[in-house]
Design a protein around this motif. Structure first.
Motif: not given
Ligand SMILES: NC(=O)c1ccc[n+]([C@@H]2O[C@H](COP(=O)([O-])OP(=O)(O)OC[C@H]3O[C@@H](n4cnc5c(N)ncnc54)[C@H](O)[C@@H]3O)[C@@H](O)[C@H]2O)c1
Ligand SMILES: O=P(O)(O)OC[C@@H](O)[C@@H](O)[C@H](O)[C@H](O)CO
Length: 491
Positions: A55-56, A48-51, A282-283, A265-267
């Protein structure tokens, strides 16, 4: 056959230049310190951090810290932090190279460097995946266990061995430095994990000398946030076969690779003290409160996993996929998820539809993921309260008898009593229960003894008491065996 060359930045640039160019650059600054450099972190938060950096762009590289050993740290260092995530679903593999981890350190070898990293104003986030048992808490109270020898030794002043000791030591260094705000994001499968961790940090501070612990806790209250999270992705311990599959796919040797399912999934509660990566782009779901998401996850995915682990082990099965494909066990699990664990979520408004339960059963049955039942069966005393005991008590209090759930709990008790060797290397709590029940006879005596050490099994303030149902199921397991018990239960 000669081994393929090792994955590192130079080799990757020579063999797969387009992939090397797509990764975060090696000079991106570290913004996240992660405690618990295990398989899950690498497949989940690191991806998630790479994505998010794609993105930014920003200084959000990760320093991956191992609280206990140094094996993963050495493997990551040899590979410049690079590793592969092989996302496997039926018939499809997706290979993803991850370069979000820039640094790695073994906390027990370099305690001062860890303090300095947590204290650095450029660090904005600390994340954790140190397993449920790693918090050294009493699951009955959610408070720091008073009798944990490692915590006591850390508090006595040695370079800390526990994750909590390492975190508090870093927070102390930060409070004594520039004191910049920080967000601590617990990603372990524990209920209200952020609030739990904040309470444990407070308990730890209360046991430090008052002149240190008091001001530190006050600074933490003012400057550090602990959002709770729900995390979901099945990431088993990597096997030699997995490493061979990765080597085959990338034609490089990657000793830090992980295999995972594609579902991720990460909430996170949107409660950050300062900046964060563009995870929401990124989700990652940033929410006001994790509310019903967490009960749904812990009870259905993790409760389902635990039921498969204990019953599957009694049936002589080895992996989650084998257990989820076993006809009687699958029928039982579907009935448990729909009729009890799922129905118990109704008051929270998250009761799953049958097709959602079937989708979860398909995730479990993924034949290309080798998730050992023994891995899930470990640490029952800290996992089962939120997965099975709390939902069981709630159903009883609502006037429903959780008979299916009792069968899963009885399978755990049967293993503790009759087949402890099948539970693998036991944690201290499990070992103590096994010793206590070893010479006992009769289901009620055994269940009562377990309940003395696992309070959620016995009576609580609401009057709910699961012991009778579990003892009945235990008697059936002993008399009829697991298969007949399951078949009768699901009818
Ligand atoms: N693997 C998954 O499918 C998954 C999915 C969702 C959540 N999680 C959460 O992540 C946790 C870790 O999973 P993993 O697959 O990375 O496990 P892992 O065994 O690969 O890694 C665990 C990490 O925590 C450290 N650790 C283990 N026990 C510790 C202890 N007692 N004290 C301090 N540190 C300790 C280890 O050194 C290692 O760095 C799980 O227990 C769970 O809470 C895992
Ligand atoms: O990792 P643990 O030990 O908390 O639990 C084992 C599994 O139930 C768990 O890891 C699941 O794979 C995961 O929680 C799925 O999101």
């Amino acid at each position: 056959m000669t081994a393929a060359p090792r994955l590192d930045r130079r080799t990757l640039a020579a063999t797969h230049p387009w992939v090397a160019r797509s990764l975060p650059r090696p000079d991106v600054g570290v913004g996240i310190v992660h405690l618990g450099a295990g398989a899950f972190h690498r497949a989940h938060q690191a991806v998630f951090t790479q994505l998010a950096m794609e993105a930014e762009p920003g200084d959000w590289a990760i320093c991956a810290v191992s609280p206990r050993g140094r094996g993963t740290v050495e493997r990551l260092r040899r590979q410049d932090g690079l590793f592969t995530v092989l996302e496997r679903h039926r018939g499809e593999d997706q290979v993803r190279l991850v370069g979000a981890v820039r640094d790695a350190l073994a906390a027990r070898d370099e305690p001062e460097r860890l303090d300095a990293l947590i204290a650095a104003p450029s660090t904005h986030v600390v994340t954790l995946t140190v397993t449920e048992a790693g918090y050294r808490h009493d699951p009955a109270t959610g408070r720091l266990a008073g009798d944990d020898p490692d915590t006591a030794a850390d508090l006595a002043g040695r370079p800390p061995h526990t994750a909590l000791g390492q975190l508090v030591s870093g927070l102390l260094a930060r409070s004594r430095g520039e004191g910049a705000p920080l967000t601590v994001v617990c990603c372990d499968n524990l209920p209200d994990n952020g609030r739990l961790l904040r309470r444990l940090v407070a308990d730890y501070c209360a046991r430090l000398p008052p002149g240190t612990g008091g001001p530190l806790d006050a600074w933490i209250g003012a400057s550090v946030r602990f959002p709770s999270t729900v995390v979901d992705q099945i990431v088993p311990a990597t096997t030699p076969r997995d490493l061979a599959a990765v080597a085959d796919a990338i034609q490089l040797t990657d000793e830090a690779a992980v295999v995972a399912e594609p579902h991720r999934r990460w909430i996170i509660e949107d409660d950050f003290a300062g900046p964060r990566p563009a995870w929401d782009a990124v989700g990652v779901e940033l929410v006001d409160a994790i509310g019903p998401h967490q009960a749904a996850k812990l009870r259905l995915v993790n409760g389902g996993h635990s039921a498969l682990a204990y019953l599957g082990t009694l049936l002589g099965l080895r992996t989650v996929a084998e257990a989820a494909c076993h006809p009687a066990l699958r029928r039982y699990l579907r009935a448990l998820l729909i009729g009890e664990l799922g129905a118990g979520l109704r008051p929270l408004g998250t009761e799953p539809a049958a097709h959602q339960v079937d989708a979860l059963l398909d995730r479990f049955a993924n034949p290309r993921i080798e998730h050992r039942l023994a891995q899930i069966a470990a640490d029952g005393p800290v996992k089962l309260p939120q997965r099975l005991l709390e939902p069981g008590r709630e159903l009883l209090a609502a006037g429903q008898e959780p008979r299916l759930l009792a069968v899963a709990l009885a399978a755990w008790v049967r293993l503790l009593h009759a087949r402890p060797e099948l539970l693998g290397e036991p944690d201290a709590r499990t070992a103590a229960i096994c010793r206590e029940v070893a010479g006992l006879d009769g289901p009620h005596a055994v269940v009562d003894a377990v309940a003395r050490r696992v309070p959620g099994l016995g009576p609580d303030g609401s009057g709910a008491d699961l012991r009778g149902l579990v003892a009945e199921a235990l008697a059936r397991l002993a008399a009829d065996g697991p298969l007949a018990t399951l078949e009768a239960a699901a009818d």
